[in-house]
Each structure stands twice: as C-alpha cells, then as structure tokens.
Motif scaffolding. Structure first.
Motif, short mmCIF file in Angstrom:
data_model
loop_
_atom_site.label_atom_id
_atom_site.label_comp_id
_atom_site.label_asym_id
_atom_site.label_seq_id
_atom_site.Cartn_x
_atom_site.Cartn_y
_atom_site.Cartn_z
N GLU A 114 0.60 -1.36 0.21
CA GLU A 114 -0.27 -0.13 -0.65
C GLU A 114 1.22 1.25 -0.17
O GLU A 114 0.66 2.10 -0.56
CB GLU A 114 -0.89 0.18 1.14
N ALA A 115 1.68 1.80 1.19
CA ALA A 115 2.78 2.94 1.25
C ALA A 115 3.65 2.30 -0.13
O ALA A 115 4.11 3.56 -1.35
CB ALA A 115 3.57 1.91 1.69
N ASP A 155 1.41 4.65 -2.75
CA ASP A 155 1.03 5.92 -2.33
C ASP A 155 2.90 6.74 -2.96
O ASP A 155 3.01 7.52 -3.62
CB ASP A 155 1.27 6.27 -1.06
N VAL A 156 4.07 5.83 -3.10
CA VAL A 156 4.81 6.55 -2.89
C VAL A 156 4.69 7.14 -4.29
O VAL A 156 5.75 7.88 -5.07
CB VAL A 156 6.40 5.19 -2.58
N ALA A 204 2.76 7.16 -6.64
CA ALA A 204 2.00 8.39 -6.65
C ALA A 204 2.57 9.49 -7.27
O ALA A 204 2.50 10.66 -7.72
CB ALA A 204 1.03 8.28 -6.34
N MET A 205 3.42 10.17 -5.95
CA MET A 205 3.89 10.84 -5.92
C MET A 205 5.21 11.49 -5.97
O MET A 205 6.14 12.08 -5.48
CB MET A 205 4.33 11.57 -4.32
#
Length: 417
Positions: A166-167, A170-171, A173-174
């Motif tokens: 999941e993390a 996130d990474v 995407a950013m």
C-alpha cells in the motif's frame, strides 16, 4: 475431572494471535474438566503468586480471546538463571505450584521461554515434584528452530506485506514532485523473516520493495546507496525495507540504541529506519520518508492470517493434550507436509532442541543481489499469510475486542521478595 491444576503463562513480545492460543488452551482444558489458572505477567506472576482464575470468565469471553490481540494475562521479559544460581526462585515456584495444586505448566513464548520451560521440566525431574512442563511456540520473528513456522509470524508477515504494498502505491503516486525513497523498518534482531515477508508485495520486475536489508547480510553503506540511486534512476522512486537487526561487517548493530541490555541479554535496538533515511537524504540528496511500525506489526489482529490463527489454536490444543499425557519438556511444533497444496500438522519436539537457538534465513532464500527474496522463499512464505480471519466489529466501526475480568485467586504464601 483430572486431579490437579493447569497453569498457563505468556512470555516475551505478544502477537496478534497469542490470545488465540490461550483461548484454545482454556477451552481444551475445560473440555477435559481441568481447572486453568493464568499467571499474570508471565513467570513473574508465578513467582509473585499473582494468579488469575480463568473459570470466572464466561465461555463467550474465552472464545473472544481468539480474535483479540495483545496478551490477555500480561507478559514479561524475565529469564531464570540455572537451577543452581536461582535456586531460591525455583523453590518459590515449587511452593506456589504446590500451594495451588499445579501439576501442568504451559509457557507460551519464544526461544528464551522455551529455555524457561526446559529448566522447569528439569527442576521437576530433579525434585520429584509431579509437574509436566510444556513450551508453547510464539514469536513474530519466526526464529524458533525445529518448527516450520511460528504462530504469530504469519499475521505479522501479512501486515508487513500489505503495508509495504500500500505504501508503495502512495510513493509511486507522489514521486514526480515529492518523495523519492520510502524506508520501512521491521522487527528482526538476528533473523530476517519479517523483512523477507515484505518481498511478497513485489509482483513483478522493479516492483517494491526494491531493496530489502537482512540481518544475515552485512550492511555495506556504499553498496546500499548505489543500489538506491540505481533504482530511483530507473523506476523513479524506491522502497527500502530494513530489519532492525542489520549489522556492520564487524558485527556491530547499525542501530544499537545504547539502552543497555534487557533481561534476556539483548541489546536495545531501534531507529535504523530513520538512520538510513537520513543517510539517503544527506548523501544522495533525495527526499525521503520513513516509518517504524514497531508494535503495530505484532498487534494488527484486524489483518491476521487465517493460516496463522489456525496454527495458534492448534498448538494450544496440542499443548493441553501433551500436558495431560505427561509428556514433560516438549513443545508442539508445526510440520509442513506439503507446499502445494499447503498441508501441515502438529508434532511434539523436545524443548531441549529448541531453547536458546535461533533459526535465521537460509542462504537459498536471499537472492544473489542480497537485496531480495528467491522463489524458494516466496514458496515458503506465501501459505503462511493466506486467508482472512477478521474480528467482529461493533456498531461504531471498531473491532469488538474482549477484556477479561482477570479475577485473581487468594494468595496462600508470604509475599514474594
């Protein structure tokens, strides 16, 4: 009803399913009409004669333990020395056992707890006191020898793999305008099993985690930084999973917290995640975020592995069976009989073969780069995280965990210490 009382205790760091083992122990003993006391805070409760009467708990409450994390009766990190060095403590334990007619003792813990069970079994044999001691396996580190895996590990492994997956989303995407490197620290003093479990999140080439740092592989800062830089250049971002127990080539822990030793002689560790994050930021100039899940890894009952839950309850049931059969100084262990389909069974193993030994990652489970897992490792790990076993939820949306009454029995001896 069998004559005598069974005493159960929990030791060391708790897990998401240690209470499931307690539930199985109590239910199995009730089925055999055996009274069960629980020592509050592990072996210290036995020394202090601080004993909980589990018969005061309802059947529903005992069943609910199976979906409740933590250690319902409390735990401790406390190691008994040899029979000679700690003779007064062993005599005190004998006095407490005798005062409460304890004939069976089950100690639910890891390597050092197996050592305590071994010493108590030796004490019983040496003194002639009619006591049967059983070690019951538990540890998120998965470092007990003999057993294929350890109850508690599968759920922590599932939490780790899911959290990293999941993390990583996130990474990714950013990464264009923000974080380039994410560092995730896992438990594991000498064994990299939880770090390896993070590798289950990787579903293809260049997938996260792209870098796993194992305690079994000496930490080389220059090589590590080169690897991170290479991944960022190729992928655009990098997820690093690091075990708290990684060491320098000379054997020193990279993140020795300087807090001295615990009761088991272990160095206080912590902070390798932020340390590596600072290293990457300072030497590569990349934006970094880091996390240290710490207790979250071992308390995440909401994401428990069904396989792990079944293991935890099976060893509890077997421990009672072995105790009542008089099989002194043994531990119920998991034996894998098939990879595909995954099959397993429980067998008895002498605690003398388990106590004070550690199972580290086999060389064949770490890939040639030293930063990833092999197909053999994945084959071993995957069945252990399979299946969901969510707790029931309350109307307010939170898990419906149980809190026991913890009614203590009357003390019969002078206060300890």
């Amino acid at each position: 009803m069998s004559k005598g009382t069974l005493l159960y205790a929990q030791s060391g760091g708790v897990t998401a399913v240690i209470n499931a083992t307690a539930s199985a122990v109590i239910q199995a003993a009730r089925g055999r009409k055996v009274k069960v006391l629980a020592a509050r805070n592990g072996i210290l409760g036995a020394l202090r004669e601080d004993l909980v009467d589990t018969s005061k708990e309802s059947p529903a409450a005992i069943r609910a333990l199976a979906h409740t994390p933590g250690g319902a009766f409390g735990s401790c990190r406390y190691k008994l020395k040899s029979l000679e060095e700690d003779q007064p403590k062993y005599q005190r334990l004998l006095d407490v056992f005798d005062a409460h007619d304890v004939r069976w003792f089950l100690y639910n813990g890891g390597n050092d707890s197996a050592d305590t069970a071994l010493k108590l079994s030796q004490m019983a044999a040496a003194t002639g006191y009619p006591l049967t001691c059983i070690g019951v396996p538990k540890t998120v580190d998965n470092d007990l020898v003999v057993t294929d895996c350890c109850p508690g590990f599968g759920s922590a492994a599932k939490y780790t793999a899911v959290s990293v997956a999941e993390a990583a989303l996130d990474v990714a995407a950013m990464a264009d305008t923000s974080t380039k490197v994410f560092v995730y620290e896992v438990m594991g003093r000498h064994a990299g099993w939880l770090a390896a479990a993070a590798g289950l999140a990787a579903t293809g080439k260049d997938a996260a985690p792209q870098v796993i740092l194992f305690p079994e592989v000496a930490y080389d800062e220059a090589k590590f930084l080169a690897r991170v830089q290479e991944v960022v250049k190729k992928v655009g971002w990098c997820v690093v999973v690091v075990s708290e127990g990684i060491r320098h080539p000379d054997g020193r822990f990279v993140a020795d917290a300087g807090g001295g030793k615990d009761a088991f002689g272990h160095s206080q560790l912590g902070g390798v995640g932020p340390l590596l994050a600072a290293t990457v930021k300072d030497k590569l100039g990349l934006k970094v975020h880091w996390t240290v899940p710490d207790y979250l890894q071992r308390s995440a009952r909401h994401l428990a592995s069904k396989t792990d839950l079944e293991h935890a309850m099976a060893v509890g049931q077997a421990a009672v069976d072995y105790a009542l059969e008089g099989r002194n100084g043994v531990m119920p262990v998991i034996v894998r009989t098939s990879h595909k389909p995954y099959r397993w069974k429980v067998e008895a193993a002498p605690v003398a073969r388990i106590a004070n030994r550690e199972k580290t990652m086999p060389k064949g489970f770490i890939d040639r780069s030293g930063y990833g897992i092999t197909a053999a490792c994945r084959q071993y790990l995957e069945p252990l995280v399979r299946g969901e076993a969510p707790p029931p939820y309350r109307p307010d949306g939170l898990p419906d965990y149980v809190r026991l009454k913890l009614t203590t029995v009357a003390k019969k001896l002078p206060a300890y210490g």
